[in-house]
Design an enzyme around this catalytic site. Structure first.
Site, PDB file in Angstrom:
ATOM      1  N   SER A  79       0.820  -1.218   0.000  1.00  0.00           N
ATOM      2  CA  SER A  79       0.000   0.000   0.000  1.00  0.00           C
ATOM      3  C   SER A  79       0.856   1.272   0.000  1.00  0.00           C
ATOM      4  O   SER A  79       0.476   2.280  -0.594  1.00  0.00           O
ATOM      5  CB  SER A  79      -1.003  -0.002   1.166  1.00  0.00           C
ATOM      6  OG  SER A  79      -0.348   0.176   2.389  1.00  0.00           O
ATOM      7  N   ASN A  80       2.016   1.218   0.658  1.00  0.00           N
ATOM      8  CA  ASN A  80       2.904   2.395   0.590  1.00  0.00           C
ATOM      9  C   ASN A  80       3.480   2.561  -0.812  1.00  0.00           C
ATOM     10  O   ASN A  80       3.596   3.689  -1.308  1.00  0.00           O
ATOM     11  CB  ASN A  80       4.018   2.282   1.631  1.00  0.00           C
ATOM     12  CG  ASN A  80       3.556   2.762   2.989  1.00  0.00           C
ATOM     13  OD1 ASN A  80       3.346   3.956   3.186  1.00  0.00           O
ATOM     14  ND2 ASN A  80       3.360   1.834   3.914  1.00  0.00           N
TER      15      ASN A  80
ATOM     16  N   MET B  83      10.760  -6.600   4.201  1.00  0.00           N
ATOM     17  CA  MET B  83      10.926  -7.295   5.474  1.00  0.00           C
ATOM     18  C   MET B  83      12.204  -8.122   5.565  1.00  0.00           C
ATOM     19  O   MET B  83      12.228  -9.150   6.217  1.00  0.00           O
ATOM     20  CB  MET B  83       9.707  -8.194   5.739  1.00  0.00           C
ATOM     21  CG  MET B  83       8.382  -7.470   5.703  1.00  0.00           C
ATOM     22  SD  MET B  83       8.299  -6.109   6.900  1.00  0.00           S
ATOM     23  CE  MET B  83       8.060  -7.036   8.402  1.00  0.00           C
TER      24      MET B  83
ATOM     25  N   ILE C 248      16.422  -7.997   6.432  1.00  0.00           N
ATOM     26  CA  ILE C 248      17.547  -7.219   6.964  1.00  0.00           C
ATOM     27  C   ILE C 248      18.633  -7.202   5.893  1.00  0.00           C
ATOM     28  O   ILE C 248      18.984  -8.244   5.335  1.00  0.00           O
ATOM     29  CB  ILE C 248      18.064  -7.847   8.275  1.00  0.00           C
ATOM     30  CG1 ILE C 248      17.000  -7.660   9.361  1.00  0.00           C
ATOM     31  CG2 ILE C 248      19.390  -7.246   8.685  1.00  0.00           C
ATOM     32  CD1 ILE C 248      17.261  -8.433  10.621  1.00  0.00           C
TER      33      ILE C 248
ATOM     34  N   HIS D 248       8.588   3.543   8.584  1.00  0.00           N
ATOM     35  CA  HIS D 248       8.313   2.709   9.757  1.00  0.00           C
ATOM     36  C   HIS D 248       7.082   3.278  10.469  1.00  0.00           C
ATOM     37  O   HIS D 248       6.963   4.497  10.614  1.00  0.00           O
ATOM     38  CB  HIS D 248       9.534   2.709  10.684  1.00  0.00           C
ATOM     39  CG  HIS D 248       9.346   1.825  11.876  1.00  0.00           C
ATOM     40  ND1 HIS D 248       9.407   0.448  11.790  1.00  0.00           N
ATOM     41  CD2 HIS D 248       9.053   2.112  13.171  1.00  0.00           C
ATOM     42  CE1 HIS D 248       9.179  -0.072  12.986  1.00  0.00           C
ATOM     43  NE2 HIS D 248       8.959   0.917  13.844  1.00  0.00           N
TER      44      HIS D 248
ATOM     45  N   GLU E 297       0.935   7.216   6.848  1.00  0.00           N
ATOM     46  CA  GLU E 297       2.109   6.768   6.070  1.00  0.00           C
ATOM     47  C   GLU E 297       1.938   7.123   4.597  1.00  0.00           C
ATOM     48  O   GLU E 297       2.880   7.565   3.935  1.00  0.00           O
ATOM     49  CB  GLU E 297       2.289   5.247   6.189  1.00  0.00           C
ATOM     50  CG  GLU E 297       2.717   4.764   7.566  1.00  0.00           C
ATOM     51  CD  GLU E 297       2.911   3.257   7.596  1.00  0.00           C
ATOM     52  OE1 GLU E 297       3.624   2.721   6.746  1.00  0.00           O
ATOM     53  OE2 GLU E 297       2.327   2.604   8.487  1.00  0.00           O
TER      54      GLU E 297
END
Ligand code: GRF
Length: 215
Positions: A12-13, A89, A91, A108, A173
């Site tokens: 969605s972002n 998601m 690292i 975030h 956001e």
């Protein structure tokens, strides 16, 4: 500015960034979208928008270094100048983060440095915090750390649940990320000594853009 998006889920972002970039006056264009997750809902969003889309499945790589090298190669092939993590998601290795230093943003769903990590809204409610929000920041090696470009505040209501609170923060956001991207793409938000200096109306002030609580 040429943007590459990294995402893992519903997207969605990313969708908010796609919409912003679709305006001819917006100073950025999305040249590639990459998901590590072959089942990400966001893949359909990116494809529908006509954005070159790749799945780089981390499970098919031996380790983080080889996975990150594949990401890096795809971003460079597409001519990316700025990476926008949007619900990504994984690292990233220090090497990847260093090579994209001050050229990679993340969003975030809290007012960093509070509530880094996962299950943010649940932890905000458990802590009894009255204000939460969202943060766009430049990426550093430590998770959810780095110079803050912009923050939006969201008031916590007494009867909020994880669902109601996360929906309001997500709406914030979607406004915040395009605003932050615009500032960076226009060269108005620059890292100076691990803080972001914002240039507004002919003067430079230190500190991030702040968007007060949305009604
Ligand atoms: C957002 O809350 C973002 O802040 C966090 O992960 C979520 C991704 O949602 N990093 P979406 O995939 O953009 O809908």
């Amino acid at each position: 500015m040429k943007i590459g998006i990294l995402f893992s889920g519903r997207g969605s972002n990313m969708s908010a960034l796609i919409e912003a970039c679709s305006d001819a006056n917006f100073p950025a264009e999305i040249v590639v979208a990459i998901s590590n997750n072959p089942d990400a809902g966001g893949l359909a969003i990116a494809q529908k928008a006509g954005i070159p889309t790749h799945v780089i499945n981390h499970r098919e790589y031996e380790n983080r270094e080889t996975f990150d090298a594949a990401l890096d190669a795809a971003l460079k092939t597409a001519g990316v100048e700025l990476v926008c993590n949007a619900g990504f998601m994984r690292i990233l290795t220090n090497g990847f983060v260093e090579s994209w230093k001050n050229r990679q943003l993340n969003i975030h769903p809290s007012l960093l440095p509070a509530f880094k990590g996962l299950h943010v809204h649940e932890r905000v409610l458990t802590a009894g915090a009255r204000i939460t929000g969202a943060t766009v920041h430049f990426v550093r090696a430590e998770m959810d750390e780095g110079p803050i470009v912009a923050q939006a505040a969201v008031a916590v209501q007494p009867d909020d649940t994880v669902e109601t609170l996360s929906a309001r923060v997500l709406a914030a956001e979607h406004k915040l990320y395009p605003m932050a991207l615009r500032l960076v793409a226009e060269g108005k938000a620059r890292v100076q000594g691990e803080r972001v200096a914002l240039q507004a109306a002919g003067h430079t002030e230190t500190g991030p853009l702040f968007v007060p609580p949305l009604a």
